[in-house]
Design a protein around this motif. Structure first.
Motif, mmCIF file in Angstrom:
data_model
loop_
_atom_site.group_PDB
_atom_site.id
_atom_site.type_symbol
_atom_site.label_atom_id
_atom_site.label_comp_id
_atom_site.label_asym_id
_atom_site.label_seq_id
_atom_site.Cartn_x
_atom_site.Cartn_y
_atom_site.Cartn_z
ATOM 1 N N GLY A 54 40.965 44.204 45.254
ATOM 2 C CA GLY A 54 40.769 45.653 45.252
ATOM 3 C C GLY A 54 40.144 46.166 43.968
ATOM 4 N N ILE A 55 39.774 47.441 44.014
ATOM 5 C CA ILE A 55 39.177 48.117 42.861
ATOM 6 C C ILE A 55 39.820 49.492 42.762
ATOM 7 C CG2 ILE A 55 37.060 49.026 41.834
ATOM 8 C CD1 ILE A 55 35.494 46.913 43.310
ATOM 9 N N GLY A 56 40.321 49.841 41.605
ATOM 10 C CA GLY A 56 40.906 51.153 41.403
ATOM 11 C C GLY A 56 42.384 51.188 41.748
ATOM 12 N N GLN A 57 42.929 52.402 41.766
ATOM 13 C CA GLN A 57 44.343 52.607 42.019
ATOM 14 C C GLN A 57 44.652 52.502 43.515
ATOM 15 O OE1 GLN A 57 46.872 53.188 39.643
ATOM 16 N NE2 GLN A 57 45.251 52.492 38.272
ATOM 17 N N GLU A 58 45.812 51.956 43.813
ATOM 18 C CA GLU A 58 46.252 51.766 45.190
ATOM 19 C C GLU A 58 47.702 52.221 45.316
ATOM 20 O OE1 GLU A 58 43.577 47.725 45.905
ATOM 21 O OE2 GLU A 58 45.631 47.648 45.158
ATOM 22 N N GLU A 97 48.340 44.401 34.886
ATOM 23 C CA GLU A 97 48.400 44.869 36.256
ATOM 24 C C GLU A 97 48.804 43.727 37.180
ATOM 25 O OE1 GLU A 97 48.275 47.801 37.317
ATOM 26 O OE2 GLU A 97 47.495 48.903 35.593
ATOM 27 N N LEU A 98 49.464 44.069 38.290
ATOM 28 C CA LEU A 98 49.914 43.062 39.243
ATOM 29 C C LEU A 98 48.759 42.436 40.008
ATOM 30 C CD1 LEU A 98 53.107 44.721 40.724
ATOM 31 C CD2 LEU A 98 52.980 42.844 39.105
ATOM 32 N N ARG A 99 47.593 43.056 39.949
ATOM 33 C CA ARG A 99 46.439 42.495 40.651
ATOM 34 C C ARG A 99 46.126 41.091 40.154
ATOM 35 N NH1 ARG A 99 41.690 46.530 40.971
ATOM 36 N NH2 ARG A 99 43.135 47.321 42.541
ATOM 37 N N GLU A 100 46.394 40.819 38.899
ATOM 38 C CA GLU A 100 46.116 39.511 38.329
ATOM 39 C C GLU A 100 47.203 38.491 38.653
ATOM 40 O OE1 GLU A 100 45.769 40.233 34.213
ATOM 41 O OE2 GLU A 100 44.164 41.716 34.387
ATOM 42 N N LEU A 101 48.329 38.921 39.193
ATOM 43 C CA LEU A 101 49.470 38.035 39.403
ATOM 44 C C LEU A 101 49.769 37.754 40.863
ATOM 45 C CD1 LEU A 101 51.849 39.689 36.780
ATOM 46 C CD2 LEU A 101 50.225 37.830 36.416
ATOM 47 N N GLN A 107 52.337 53.504 42.677
ATOM 48 C CA GLN A 107 50.887 53.486 42.496
ATOM 49 C C GLN A 107 50.534 52.487 41.412
ATOM 50 O OE1 GLN A 107 49.164 57.148 41.090
ATOM 51 N NE2 GLN A 107 47.134 56.678 41.894
ATOM 52 N N GLY A 108 49.435 51.775 41.620
ATOM 53 C CA GLY A 108 48.980 50.803 40.640
ATOM 54 C C GLY A 108 47.827 49.996 41.182
ATOM 55 N N GLU A 109 47.545 48.877 40.519
ATOM 56 C CA GLU A 109 46.493 47.956 40.935
ATOM 57 C C GLU A 109 47.169 46.698 41.469
ATOM 58 O OE1 GLU A 109 43.807 47.314 37.737
ATOM 59 O OE2 GLU A 109 43.291 49.433 37.508
ATOM 60 N N THR A 153 44.544 52.245 49.855
ATOM 61 C CA THR A 153 43.995 53.362 49.089
ATOM 62 C C THR A 153 44.198 54.667 49.855
ATOM 63 O OG1 THR A 153 41.809 53.043 50.080
ATOM 64 C CG2 THR A 153 42.279 51.864 48.025
ATOM 65 N N SER A 154 44.005 55.765 49.164
ATOM 66 C CA SER A 154 44.140 57.065 49.810
ATOM 67 C C SER A 154 43.091 57.266 50.889
ATOM 68 C CB SER A 154 44.037 58.180 48.756
ATOM 69 O OG SER A 154 45.020 58.031 47.756
ATOM 70 N N ALA A 155 41.885 56.755 50.659
ATOM 71 C CA ALA A 155 40.828 56.896 51.653
ATOM 72 C C ALA A 155 41.159 56.132 52.933
ATOM 73 C CB ALA A 155 39.498 56.412 51.078
ATOM 74 N N THR A 156 41.787 54.959 52.815
ATOM 75 C CA THR A 156 42.157 54.187 54.003
ATOM 76 C C THR A 156 43.190 54.923 54.846
ATOM 77 O OG1 THR A 156 41.721 52.150 52.781
ATOM 78 C CG2 THR A 156 43.012 51.970 54.802
ATOM 79 N N ALA A 157 44.204 55.462 54.186
ATOM 80 C CA ALA A 157 45.225 56.214 54.928
ATOM 81 C C ALA A 157 44.653 57.485 55.528
ATOM 82 C CB ALA A 157 46.394 56.548 53.996
ATOM 83 N N ALA A 158 43.764 58.151 54.810
ATOM 84 C CA ALA A 158 43.155 59.368 55.337
ATOM 85 C C ALA A 158 42.308 59.069 56.571
ATOM 86 C CB ALA A 158 42.313 60.039 54.255
ATOM 87 N N ALA A 159 41.568 57.966 56.560
ATOM 88 C CA ALA A 159 40.756 57.604 57.722
ATOM 89 C C ALA A 159 41.628 57.219 58.913
ATOM 90 C CB ALA A 159 39.819 56.447 57.355
ATOM 91 N N ARG A 160 42.781 56.655 58.668
ATOM 92 C CA ARG A 160 43.660 56.266 59.759
ATOM 93 C C ARG A 160 44.165 57.476 60.538
ATOM 94 N NH1 ARG A 160 45.024 52.424 63.437
ATOM 95 N NH2 ARG A 160 47.161 52.749 64.138
ATOM 96 N N PHE A 161 44.478 58.565 59.825
ATOM 97 C CA PHE A 161 45.032 59.748 60.471
ATOM 98 C C PHE A 161 44.008 60.870 60.640
ATOM 99 C CE2 PHE A 161 48.730 57.701 58.472
ATOM 100 C CZ PHE A 161 49.541 57.559 59.579
ATOM 101 N N GLY A 162 42.768 60.644 60.245
ATOM 102 C CA GLY A 162 41.746 61.671 60.403
ATOM 103 C C GLY A 162 41.955 62.870 59.507
ATOM 104 N N LEU A 163 42.394 62.641 58.269
ATOM 105 C CA LEU A 163 42.660 63.717 57.314
ATOM 106 C C LEU A 163 41.690 63.633 56.153
ATOM 107 C CD1 LEU A 163 46.559 63.488 57.172
ATOM 108 C CD2 LEU A 163 45.210 65.183 58.404
ATOM 109 N N GLY A 164 41.713 64.664 55.321
ATOM 110 C CA GLY A 164 40.935 64.648 54.108
ATOM 111 C C GLY A 164 41.624 63.832 53.030
ATOM 112 N N VAL A 165 40.829 63.286 52.122
ATOM 113 C CA VAL A 165 41.392 62.446 51.065
ATOM 114 C C VAL A 165 42.274 63.269 50.135
ATOM 115 C CG1 VAL A 165 40.818 60.901 49.151
ATOM 116 C CG2 VAL A 165 39.411 60.898 51.220
#
Length: 427
Positions: A345-349, A183-187, A338-340, A308-320
């Motif tokens: 971070g933790i999980g898919q982004e 994963e690119l998270r390590e690089l 999509q990836g890490e 993450t999907s939750a971050t974008a959802a909170a920005r626009f006031g939408l459901g995840v």
């Protein structure tokens, strides 16, 4: 004229490589090591090689049934049935036969891991690429040319149905697990990511807003912003009001907070978020668009790092779940990946494809900067206590020797065994 891999010469240890003396045109064929896999994967998806490998994999998996098991099916019927199966399987990026066909193309046929290793050697300058012009191909290049002609002799004659794999969307996560990729998270570098995010959000000093036109550019490029976010970028409160009086900006409420938005986004905000528009918005800016939520999320991805999907959802006031579905559509269209990615971070982004390429290149540049050699004076610094006592000509507990000041020492320095103490005296 061609590039022969036999003409690659290893750079000797300690030798300096002058980039200005590199042959013109040799650097044009060198890809970034982190981009080789994705470039080859994108090109393989629409080739006749992938269609033929997919047909073979489907036949081995007994997904192409024969009308008469005792007779051999003609090749044209196999192609037809394989193309029909590919039309259905192309909608599912995690289809096992599709992943197996891509794995065969990348590893069994092309040896992409070896290509990535070669690109890494070129980047680290362990291998030098020399461009030569020969009247005829070398024995190594001749064998490659013969194999290419034998493999792709009838590629131009393949039916159009076998080339429909260009619209195929692969599950990058499952493909990475199948190919054993890290994963690119390590690089990726965390400091580079922070700096890039500040540039994308116009938070650097060279991008501070200076007038009302700058506020208009902010709202158009970054999307709706609050007054605090505008002030963080150097905007004055009256500049947004001037744009509103000129009907170039509107004040809307998103996720429970007041935002300033460009008037061009009025229709998207209304259709995607259900935002109530102020009175007096021109009708030309309220016409419906094809994918309003996709446009808002795509712009959000272009102006942010991995999220993450939750971050974008909170920005626009939408459901995840709603945000996740829109991001999946953008990923299928190749606009985001999509990836890490985030080092912490933790999980898919999710991340915009262009932003990810910039992040890769800057992380590689930062890593190269860390590996650059230092001057000899900085390579082995003298400890401060030893240097101070040497200047005074007094013994030091941190040193195993005693030496007078260098100005009064006429004898040349000599090696000092660790078991004896030496003194350098005048004369």
């Amino acid at each position: 004229m061609g590039l022969d891999l036999l003409d690659q010469e290893p750079v000797k240890a300690g030798a300096e490589y002058d980039a200005e003396q590199a042959p013109v045109g040799a650097a044009d064929v060198v890809f970034d090591k982190g981009e080789v896999d994705q470039v080859v994967t994108d090109q393989v998806g629409g080739s006749a090689l992938f269609a033929s490998r997919f047909r073979e994999c489907a036949a081995r998996a007994l997904l192409l049934p024969r009308r008469n098991p005792g007779r051999r099916t003609p090749l044209w019927q196999q192609r037809q049935r394989a193309s029909q199966l590919l039309q259905v399987a192309g909608e599912f990026g995690s289809f096992p036969i599709v992943l197996e066909a891509v794995r065969e193309c990348l590893q069994d046929v092309f040896d992409v891991p070896g290509l990535a290793e070669l690109m890494g050697d070129l980047e680290s300058r362990r291998v030098r690429l020399v461009e030569v012009t020969t009247p005829e191909p070398s024995p190594f290049a001749r064998s490659l040319l013969f194999g290419y002609v034998a493999q792709f002799l009838y590629e131009g004659d393949s039916p159009l149905a076998e080339r429909r794999a260009a619209a195929l969307s692969l599950d990058s996560r499952l493909l990475a697990e199948l190919l054993g990729q890290a994963e690119l998270r390590e690089l990726l570098d965390a400091e580079v990511l922070t700096e890039l995010e500040r540039e994308l959000q116009w938070l650097t000093e060279d991008r501070r807003v200076k007038d009302a036109e700058g506020v208009a550019d902010l709202l158009r490029l970054l999307g709706p912003l609050t007054e605090a976010e505008l002030a963080e970028r150097g905007a004055e409160p009256q500049w947004a009001r001037e744009l509103a009086s000129a009907r170039r900006a509107i004040r809307v409420r998103i996720a429970g907070a007041d935002h300033w938005a460009a008037v061009e986004d009025a229709g998207r905000l209304r259709d995607a978020l259900g935002t109530a528009l102020p009175v007096g918005v021109p009708e030309a800016f309220t016409e419906p668009v094809k994918d309003p939520l996709g446009d808002l999320l795509a712009r959000y991805a272009r102006t942010h790092g991995p999220f993450t999907s939750a971050t974008a959802a909170a920005r626009f006031g939408l459901g995840v779940a709603v945000t996740e579905g829109a991001l999946q559509r953008l990923s299928a269209a190749g606009r985001i990946v999509q990836g890490e990615f985030h080092p912490a971070g933790i999980g898919q982004e999710w991340c915009d494809a262009a932003v990810l390429r910039r992040l890769r290149r800057r992380s590689l540049a930062a890593l190269r900067h860390e590996l650059e050699p230092v001057p000899p004076a900085r390579a082995r610094p003298v400890p401060p206590p030893v240097a101070a006592h040497r200047a005074r000509g007094t013994p030091c507990a941190a040193s195993t020797a005693w030496c007078a000041p260098s100005s009064s020492c006429r004898a040349p320095p000599c090696p000092r065994p660790p078991w004896r103490s030496w003194s350098c005296r005048p004369g």
